[in-house]
Design an enzyme around this catalytic site. Structure first.
Site, PDB file in Angstrom:
ATOM      1  N   GLU A 141      -7.013  -7.317  -1.117  1.00  0.00           N
ATOM      2  CA  GLU A 141      -7.639  -7.176   0.202  1.00  0.00           C
ATOM      3  C   GLU A 141      -9.081  -6.745   0.028  1.00  0.00           C
ATOM      4  O   GLU A 141      -9.377  -5.568  -0.164  1.00  0.00           O
ATOM      5  CB  GLU A 141      -6.893  -6.151   1.078  1.00  0.00           C
ATOM      6  CG  GLU A 141      -5.541  -6.611   1.566  1.00  0.00           C
ATOM      7  CD  GLU A 141      -4.931  -5.657   2.589  1.00  0.00           C
ATOM      8  OE1 GLU A 141      -5.671  -4.803   3.133  1.00  0.00           O
ATOM      9  OE2 GLU A 141      -3.713  -5.748   2.825  1.00  0.00           O
ATOM     10  N   GLU A 194       0.815  -1.219   0.000  1.00  0.00           N
ATOM     11  CA  GLU A 194       0.000   0.000   0.000  1.00  0.00           C
ATOM     12  C   GLU A 194       0.852   1.274   0.000  1.00  0.00           C
ATOM     13  O   GLU A 194       0.449   2.288   0.578  1.00  0.00           O
ATOM     14  CB  GLU A 194      -0.961  -0.011   1.202  1.00  0.00           C
ATOM     15  CG  GLU A 194      -1.967  -1.142   1.146  1.00  0.00           C
ATOM     16  CD  GLU A 194      -2.995  -1.077   2.264  1.00  0.00           C
ATOM     17  OE1 GLU A 194      -4.140  -1.510   2.049  1.00  0.00           O
ATOM     18  OE2 GLU A 194      -2.662  -0.580   3.364  1.00  0.00           O
TER      19      GLU A 194
END
Length: 820
Positions: free
Chosen positions: A249, A179
């Site tokens: 995710e 991320e």
């Protein structure tokens, strides 16, 4: 079957499971040994469970239609001291991966090595922060060298154990970084060059499987950029049109904070998210989390993230099926697999059929079709006429999956799986026994007198002073005051923080202990008593997990650093103590004596009394108990305790803080329709954020005594502490005609009674069912016959089962049963 045949079959199975697998991909599929696949994966973090739990977690994941297990690698646990490694116990990821493969699962390896994961300090070891000249997660040679050493270490362990798919192992994908694209702007050009270096470094590892980067839209080739979030459908596209579309995710819920409610994401909305993703061309969906587990020890980050990391996942914190979510997703996976060959080999056409209603048709070379019909309207159902393929009602905020484009085999809005209401109880033959307690005060004579281990003429950052060896740091100083009136009245000790520090404070002045301060405030001010002459001020700072996310999160000060400490009187500053000489002590005396260990050589400190002292801060408590019988998960109820840390037989259960209660507002009815966020549909309003704490059965002695030890910071009452098991108490079903409803208890319990049953148009939800406008006259008998006295049962939801005809347009079966 003869023994020789059994040996042959076992040998063939071993040969099959260990054969090399080639991993390839294109824009429409993950290709394993030439077979084009859609992959359903689930996150299970090995340090958030125990090795004894892993086989059962993998079995339930496989039964739920999961193809692969995904996990991070946790740098701080594996290298707690520089070049000192630990891969034992629940850090043995080699065993974890091999057990996953034995269960028939692939593995997605997310090295990071920054993980976020609501894990303290994002998974970075504190020694990393302390290296002179280092800058984390940027184009800094010192950091990159350490990152490469650790990444190579993990890769080499996997290679040595033949864990990558081309070696016959289960790992089919690996991730580097995590991320970074979300926060890269704060690192400027150095961030861009760092991400390019990360890709080159990872590629040079030559692992034989593809590398991915999540939330990294500019991921350099050959990295595959992937998506994280609640929804990753038509708005997300890989930066290379030849790459597969991956959802690394898909958040099944959200994490919980001390003082917060329980986040809850409905089964309908999660299934909608997955179905929309596959409808839009997605080929890999990973549930984050599939089993969240427990933040044992001091691993929870945030700060202020709870010990439970349940995440409202399909498998709950203890490993139980979270129904109906687990079952509803299982049926979704089965439905999509029906069309897998067409989805991964066909051409795609999307067309709008009505406002917010889209039909996506997949067609292969032989003309076979598979369709998704989605309705993104938040409130209005849609009636869609597909001509010769039929007419369909598509509920608001749902996706219907159509086999051959003319038969609905699944709707995200129609839940046909059981709902399980879990209870905390003891097996019938276990008699609840009152616990006998002994206790010991935390020795504080040295700190109350200002005696520390080192000194500085400034307020130190707690994480740098402690190297994260403890949650606790004592700040101590001495100043002399002369005045006419004694004692000096209206005097306060005043803290001001430039930013929230993730710590709490209690303070001592001249040996008098205060109450706790405001746990979340930027400003802390409490009255103190001062005497003329020398005064010793001792402050205890307690971290509750270190920050794990954000730009330069590693530089955020913890404790009193970057703030000020002042003595004020009637609003006027009498003395600024910030630049005083401060004496420091890391941790508690009880920690140094290992009081959490029942075998500590300092066991002579414990005192026994018939009446256990309650409401006493800075106190250690100890008791022995018998492990509950059976196989159901064990929990300890700490209602009545304040805040601290708990251990069973020397194994950390994590931090406890049941005195933190969520607000009364916000809970109630939940409409799954419309976009989900972490604050939508909360539960557990007005209750402790976490009352129950997981005690894995592997921590317990089955036939001998067990020891619970707690350190209480603020004052609590241990007399109400009890041990229970978690099991299914009530099972419900609300299934649609044409489906098969399965009801199941657990732990050897059976269905003893049918509390409600109606076949027709029943209303309400589990625990509050009501009869609708029509129902079959004899709804009860078929259900009782199929289920009562059994641990599980199957009921065909049809007119034939209930002996009726034409009792309404839409027939559903609602059942509520009791497990005993």
């Amino acid at each position: 079957m003869s023994r020789s045949w059994l040996v042959l079959l076992s040998s063939l199975a071993l040969l099959y499971c260990c054969s090399a697998t080639t991993v390839e991909y294109d824009s429409n599929a993950i290709i394993l040994d030439g077979e084009r696949k859609i992959i359903f994966a689930g996150a299970i973090h090995y340090p958030r469970s125990t090795p004894e739990m892993w086989p059962d977690l993998f079995r339930k994941a496989k039964e739920g239609g999961i193809d692969a297990v995904e996990t991070y690698v946790f740098w701080d646990r594996h290298e707690p001291r520089r070049r000192v490694y630990d891969f034992s116990g629940n850090l043995d990821f080699v065993k974890f991966f091999k057990l996953a493969q034995e269960a028939g699962l692939y593995v997605i390896l997310r090295i990071g090595p920054y993980v976020c994961a609501e894990w303290t300090y994002g998974g970075f070891p504190m020694w990393l922060h302390s290296i002179p000249g280092i800058e984390l997660r940027t184009d800094n040679e010192i950091y990159k060298n350490e990152m490469q050493i650790f990444t190579t270490k993990i890769v080499n362990i996997c290679k040595e154990n033949k864990l990558f798919a081309p070696q016959g192992g289960p790992i089919i994908l690996a991730q580097i970084e995590n991320e970074y694209g979300n926060i890269m702007g704060g690192y400027g050009d150095a961030g861009k060059s760092y991400i390019k270096w990360s890709a080159q470094m990872a590629t040079a590892q030559n692992i034989g499987v593809p590398w991915i980067m999540c939330q990294q839209s500019d991921a350099p080739a050959p990295m595959i950029n992937t998506c994280n979030g609640f929804y990753c459908d038509f708005n997300f596209h890989p930066n290379n049109p030849k790459n597969p579309k991956m959802f690394t995710e898909n958040w099944t819920g959200w994490f919980k904070l001390w003082g917060g409610k329980d986040p809850y994401r409905t089964a309908e909305d999660l299934a909608y998210s997955v179905a929309r993703f596959v409808q839009s061309g997605g080929v890999l969906n990973n549930y984050y989390m599939y089993h969240g587990g427990t933040n044992f020890g001091r691993t929870a980050g945030g700060p202020y993230i709870t010990t439970s990391y349940d995440y409202n996942a399909p498998l709950d914190e203890y490993g139980n099926l979270n129904q109906p979510k687990w079952g509803h997703l299982k049926q979704l996976h089965e439905a999509i697999k029906v069309g897998e060959k067409i989805l991964t080999n066909g051409t795609t056409k999307s067309e709008q059929k009505a406002n917010d209603v889209y039909l996506t048709t997949y067609t292969n070379s032989s003309g076979a079709k598979f369709c998704f019909l989605s309705n993104t309207d938040k409130s209005n159902d849609a009636n869609i006429d597909l001509g010769q393929d039929g007419k369909f009602t598509v509920p608001a905020w749902s996706v219907s999956i159509l086999k051959d484009c003319n038969k609905e085999i699944y709707s995200t809005a129609k839940v046909n799986s059981q709902t399980s209401l879990m209870i905390k109880t003891l097996p019938e033959h276990d008699k609840p026994a009152a616990l006998s307690w002994s206790w010991a005060p935390e020795a504080m004579k040295d700190t109350l007198q200002g005696t520390g281990r080192f000194r500085a003429n400034q307020l130190l950052d707690q994480k740098e002073a402690t190297s994260d060896a403890s949650d606790y740091l004592w700040y101590m100083t001495s100043s002399t005051y002369l005045y006419d009136n004694s004692p000096y009245e209206s005097t306060s000790l005043y803290f001001h923080f430039d930013e929230i520090s993730g710590s709490q404070f209690s303070r001592q002045a001249n040996g008098q202990q205060s109450v706790k301060g405001d746990d979340y405030s930027f400003i802390f001010e409490k009255p103190i008593s001062l005497k003329s002459g020398a005064n010793v001020i001792s402050l205890l700072s307690a971290t509750v997990g270190l920050t794990n996310y954000g730009q330069h999160f590693d530089l955020k000060a913890v404790g009193i650093a970057n703030g000020s400490v002042q003595i004020v009187q009637n609003g006027n500053v009498l003395m600024d103590l910030s630049s005083n000489q401060w004496s420091y002590k890391v941790g508690l005396n009880g920690e140094a004596k290992h009081l959490h260990d029942p075998n500590s050589i300092h066991n002579n400190v414990w005192s026994a009394s018939q009446k256990v002292p309650a409401g006493r801060p800075m106190t250690w408590y100890k008791t022995t108990f018998t492990a509950p019988s059976g196989t159901d998960p064990v929990v300890v109820d700490l209602l009545g305790m304040g805040k601290g840390h708990a251990w069973v037989n020397g194994n950390s259960l994590g931090r406890f803080w049941p005195s933190q209660v969520s607000s009364q507002d916000g809970c109630g009815s939940c409409d799954y329709r419309g976009k989900y966020n972490g604050g939508k549909c909360p539960t557990n309003c007005g209750n402790p954020s976490q009352r129950w704490y997981h005690v894995p059965r592997s921590f317990l002695n089955k036939n001998g005594p067990n020891t619970l030890i707690m350190f209480e910071e603020v004052g609590g009452n241990p007399s109400n502490v009890t041990f229970q098991t978690v099991t299914v108490g009530t099972v419900c079903g609300n299934a649609y005609e044409g489906s098969t409803l399965e009801l199941s208890c657990q732990g050897g319990r059976t269905i003893s009674d049918i509390q409600f049953v109606s076949f027709g148009d029943p209303q309400g939800t589990c625990g509050s069912f009501q009869r609708g406008s029509f129902e079959a006259t004899h709804s009860l008998a078929p259900v009782e016959k199929a289920c009562v006295g059994r641990g599980s049962c199957l009921i065909m939801v049809s007119d034939v089962t209930f002996g009726v005809k034409n009792i309404g347009n839409e027939h559903r079966l609602a059942v509520q049963a009791v497990c005993e």
